[in-house]
Design a protein around this motif. Sequence first.
Motif, PDB file in Angstrom:
ATOM      1  N   GLY A  19     -16.025  -3.424   6.901  1.00 63.39           N
ATOM      2  CA  GLY A  19     -16.208  -4.747   7.487  1.00 63.39           C
ATOM      3  C   GLY A  19     -15.689  -4.850   8.902  1.00 63.39           C
ATOM      4  O   GLY A  19     -16.248  -5.587   9.728  1.00 63.39           O
ATOM      5  N   LEU A  20     -14.614  -4.125   9.195  1.00 60.53           N
ATOM      6  CA  LEU A  20     -14.018  -4.158  10.538  1.00 60.53           C
ATOM      7  C   LEU A  20     -14.572  -3.073  11.453  1.00 60.53           C
ATOM      8  O   LEU A  20     -14.234  -3.047  12.637  1.00 60.53           O
ATOM      9  N   ASP A  21     -15.375  -2.157  10.891  1.00 54.97           N
ATOM     10  CA  ASP A  21     -15.892  -1.011  11.633  1.00 54.97           C
ATOM     11  C   ASP A  21     -14.743  -0.175  12.203  1.00 54.97           C
ATOM     12  O   ASP A  21     -14.703   0.144  13.393  1.00 54.97           O
ATOM     13  N   ARG A  22     -13.802   0.165  11.299  1.00 54.80           N
ATOM     14  CA  ARG A  22     -12.643   0.968  11.678  1.00 54.80           C
ATOM     15  C   ARG A  22     -12.655   2.278  10.894  1.00 54.80           C
ATOM     16  O   ARG A  22     -13.207   2.346   9.793  1.00 54.80           O
ATOM     17  N   PRO A  23     -12.028   3.320  11.414  1.00 55.17           N
ATOM     18  CA  PRO A  23     -11.951   4.585  10.667  1.00 55.17           C
ATOM     19  C   PRO A  23     -11.092   4.427   9.422  1.00 55.17           C
ATOM     20  O   PRO A  23     -10.140   3.635   9.398  1.00 55.17           O
ATOM     21  N   LEU A  24     -11.419   5.205   8.404  1.00 52.98           N
ATOM     22  CA  LEU A  24     -10.686   5.207   7.142  1.00 52.98           C
ATOM     23  C   LEU A  24     -10.102   6.594   6.912  1.00 52.98           C
ATOM     24  O   LEU A  24     -10.759   7.603   7.189  1.00 52.98           O
ATOM     25  N   LEU A  25      -8.883   6.634   6.398  1.00 56.39           N
ATOM     26  CA  LEU A  25      -8.215   7.902   6.102  1.00 56.39           C
ATOM     27  C   LEU A  25      -7.714   7.892   4.671  1.00 56.39           C
ATOM     28  O   LEU A  25      -7.109   6.920   4.218  1.00 56.39           O
ATOM     29  N   GLY A  26      -7.961   8.984   3.948  1.00 55.62           N
ATOM     30  CA  GLY A  26      -7.395   9.170   2.625  1.00 55.62           C
ATOM     31  C   GLY A  26      -6.151  10.033   2.724  1.00 55.62           C
ATOM     32  O   GLY A  26      -6.152  11.063   3.398  1.00 55.62           O
ATOM     33  N   VAL A  27      -5.069   9.606   2.060  1.00 55.48           N
ATOM     34  CA  VAL A  27      -3.785  10.302   2.149  1.00 55.48           C
ATOM     35  C   VAL A  27      -3.394  10.815   0.771  1.00 55.48           C
ATOM     36  O   VAL A  27      -3.509  10.100  -0.225  1.00 55.48           O
ATOM     37  N   LEU A  36       1.796   9.220   7.412  1.00 53.02           N
ATOM     38  CA  LEU A  36       0.946  10.407   7.333  1.00 53.02           C
ATOM     39  C   LEU A  36      -0.441  10.138   7.905  1.00 53.02           C
ATOM     40  O   LEU A  36      -1.023  10.999   8.580  1.00 53.02           O
ATOM     41  N   ALA A  37      -0.972   8.959   7.651  1.00 52.88           N
ATOM     42  CA  ALA A  37      -2.289   8.623   8.191  1.00 52.88           C
ATOM     43  C   ALA A  37      -2.258   8.529   9.712  1.00 52.88           C
ATOM     44  O   ALA A  37      -3.200   8.955  10.393  1.00 52.88           O
ATOM     45  N   ALA A  38      -1.170   7.989  10.261  1.00 57.54           N
ATOM     46  CA  ALA A  38      -1.050   7.912  11.718  1.00 57.54           C
ATOM     47  C   ALA A  38      -1.015   9.305  12.332  1.00 57.54           C
ATOM     48  O   ALA A  38      -1.618   9.557  13.387  1.00 57.54           O
ATOM     49  N   ARG A  39      -0.327  10.226  11.666  1.00 59.00           N
ATOM     50  CA  ARG A  39      -0.319  11.629  12.113  1.00 59.00           C
ATOM     51  C   ARG A  39      -1.731  12.198  12.119  1.00 59.00           C
ATOM     52  O   ARG A  39      -2.170  12.832  13.092  1.00 59.00           O
ATOM     53  N   ASP A  40      -2.460  11.978  11.029  1.00 64.07           N
ATOM     54  CA  ASP A  40      -3.813  12.520  10.918  1.00 64.07           C
ATOM     55  C   ASP A  40      -4.763  11.864  11.919  1.00 64.07           C
ATOM     56  O   ASP A  40      -5.633  12.527  12.494  1.00 64.07           O
ATOM     57  N   MET A  81      -0.749  -0.976  22.158  1.00 59.60           N
ATOM     58  CA  MET A  81      -0.289  -1.106  20.773  1.00 59.60           C
ATOM     59  C   MET A  81      -1.356  -0.573  19.831  1.00 59.60           C
ATOM     60  O   MET A  81      -2.547  -0.781  20.038  1.00 59.60           O
ATOM     61  N   SER A  82      -0.924   0.136  18.786  1.00 61.26           N
ATOM     62  CA  SER A  82      -1.849   0.585  17.749  1.00 61.26           C
ATOM     63  C   SER A  82      -1.327   0.114  16.397  1.00 61.26           C
ATOM     64  O   SER A  82      -0.114   0.044  16.168  1.00 61.26           O
ATOM     65  N   THR A  83      -2.245  -0.222  15.506  1.00 63.58           N
ATOM     66  CA  THR A  83      -1.856  -0.733  14.192  1.00 63.58           C
ATOM     67  C   THR A  83      -2.670  -0.032  13.122  1.00 63.58           C
ATOM     68  O   THR A  83      -3.872   0.186  13.270  1.00 63.58           O
ATOM     69  N   LEU A  84      -1.998   0.311  12.017  1.00 62.59           N
ATOM     70  CA  LEU A  84      -2.655   0.988  10.901  1.00 62.59           C
ATOM     71  C   LEU A  84      -2.160   0.367   9.600  1.00 62.59           C
ATOM     72  O   LEU A  84      -0.964   0.216   9.393  1.00 62.59           O
ATOM     73  N   LEU A  85      -3.100   0.031   8.730  1.00 63.85           N
ATOM     74  CA  LEU A  85      -2.785  -0.538   7.421  1.00 63.85           C
ATOM     75  C   LEU A  85      -3.019   0.521   6.354  1.00 63.85           C
ATOM     76  O   LEU A  85      -4.072   1.157   6.326  1.00 63.85           O
ATOM     77  N   ALA A  86      -2.027   0.706   5.456  1.00 62.56           N
ATOM     78  CA  ALA A  86      -2.159   1.657   4.355  1.00 62.56           C
ATOM     79  C   ALA A  86      -1.981   0.933   3.026  1.00 62.56           C
ATOM     80  O   ALA A  86      -1.167   0.010   2.916  1.00 62.56           O
ATOM     81  N   LEU A  87      -2.745   1.383   2.019  1.00 65.08           N
ATOM     82  CA  LEU A  87      -2.723   0.776   0.688  1.00 65.08           C
ATOM     83  C   LEU A  87      -2.547   1.861  -0.360  1.00 65.08           C
ATOM     84  O   LEU A  87      -3.019   2.987  -0.189  1.00 65.08           O
ATOM     85  N   ASP A  88      -1.917   1.497  -1.476  1.00 63.55           N
ATOM     86  CA  ASP A  88      -1.833   2.449  -2.581  1.00 63.55           C
ATOM     87  C   ASP A  88      -1.781   1.723  -3.917  1.00 63.55           C
ATOM     88  O   ASP A  88      -1.090   0.714  -4.065  1.00 63.55           O
ATOM     89  N   ALA A  89      -2.520   2.269  -4.897  1.00 66.80           N
ATOM     90  CA  ALA A  89      -2.502   1.757  -6.271  1.00 66.80           C
ATOM     91  C   ALA A  89      -2.655   2.914  -7.241  1.00 66.80           C
ATOM     92  O   ALA A  89      -3.193   2.756  -8.327  1.00 66.80           O
ATOM     93  N   SER A  90      -2.155   4.091  -6.852  1.00 63.14           N
ATOM     94  CA  SER A  90      -2.420   5.323  -7.598  1.00 63.14           C
ATOM     95  C   SER A  90      -1.544   5.511  -8.821  1.00 63.14           C
ATOM     96  O   SER A  90      -1.788   6.415  -9.620  1.00 63.14           O
ATOM     97  N   SER A  91      -0.504   4.693  -8.970  1.00 60.73           N
ATOM     98  CA  SER A  91       0.448   4.868 -10.066  1.00 60.73           C
ATOM     99  C   SER A  91       0.745   3.507 -10.689  1.00 60.73           C
ATOM    100  O   SER A  91      -0.011   2.555 -10.530  1.00 60.73           O
ATOM    101  N   ARG A  92       1.870   3.398 -11.371  1.00 60.83           N
ATOM    102  CA  ARG A  92       2.285   2.109 -11.917  1.00 60.83           C
ATOM    103  C   ARG A  92       2.640   1.130 -10.813  1.00 60.83           C
ATOM    104  O   ARG A  92       2.678  -0.083 -11.029  1.00 60.83           O
ATOM    105  N   ALA A  93       2.918   1.647  -9.622  1.00 59.39           N
ATOM    106  CA  ALA A  93       3.295   0.815  -8.484  1.00 59.39           C
ATOM    107  C   ALA A  93       2.079   0.466  -7.633  1.00 59.39           C
ATOM    108  O   ALA A  93       1.076   1.172  -7.626  1.00 59.39           O
ATOM    109  N   CYS A  94       2.216  -0.632  -6.916  1.00 57.55           N
ATOM    110  CA  CYS A  94       1.186  -1.099  -5.991  1.00 57.55           C
ATOM    111  C   CYS A  94       1.888  -1.372  -4.666  1.00 57.55           C
ATOM    112  O   CYS A  94       2.997  -1.924  -4.649  1.00 57.55           O
TER     113      CYS A  94
END
Length: 234
Positions: free
Chosen positions: A90-98, A203-207, A1-14
Amino acid sequence: MSTLLALDASSRACSAALLIRRPGETDALIARFAHTPREHTRRLLPMIDEVLAEAGLDPTALDAVAYGRGPGSFTGLRIAAGVAQGLAFGLDRPLLGVSTLEALALSAHRRHHFRHIVTALDARMGEIYVAAWRCHDGIVEALSAEAVLPPERLRLPEESDEFDWVGVGSGWALREAMPATVLASLGQCLVDPEPAAEEMALLAARDLASGGGQPAQAVQPVYLRDTVAWQKGR
């Protein structure tokens, strides 16, 4: 199993989204999305807690973290970057910018099956953030470099006459200032959609699968304010 968390706050939406992939099973995608102008700081962390709790996972189960790296609201980009960098470090995990513009294109493709899309976000100061894309079977291909420019300087890629283009994003609220040739190539226009973490997770999972992912401190927001020329697709 693989898990990826993505976040966004770039617009009026969060938004926050958790992508879970298990061999031989359909992907699970748990997401939260809300229009929360000026409340991103207050809403983003609870959204993360909610998607993890719904999946029954602890943050230590994450394999990677991603966030909307821009272009977009300078303040929102910094909020998402700070939270994502903190988690990844903190988790020592890779980070991706999308790319927010690419995520917006993928969203339009997934929901409406559009194939040739020009995503544009209102950059304020009489400018738009913009890029053109070709989408097919969930794959997004860039037809232009991302740029920031006045709407009257917008040009479509050279092969634009061959396609029925769709405009997506808040930048199209400024379409009255765009050249007539651009508007003539436009089949329809959707102004309301906002970038979302759901597409950013995909998109991050692809990258990540193709070798992307960096240490937390190496991933920075993309503001585009120093890029002022629309570059045509080859």
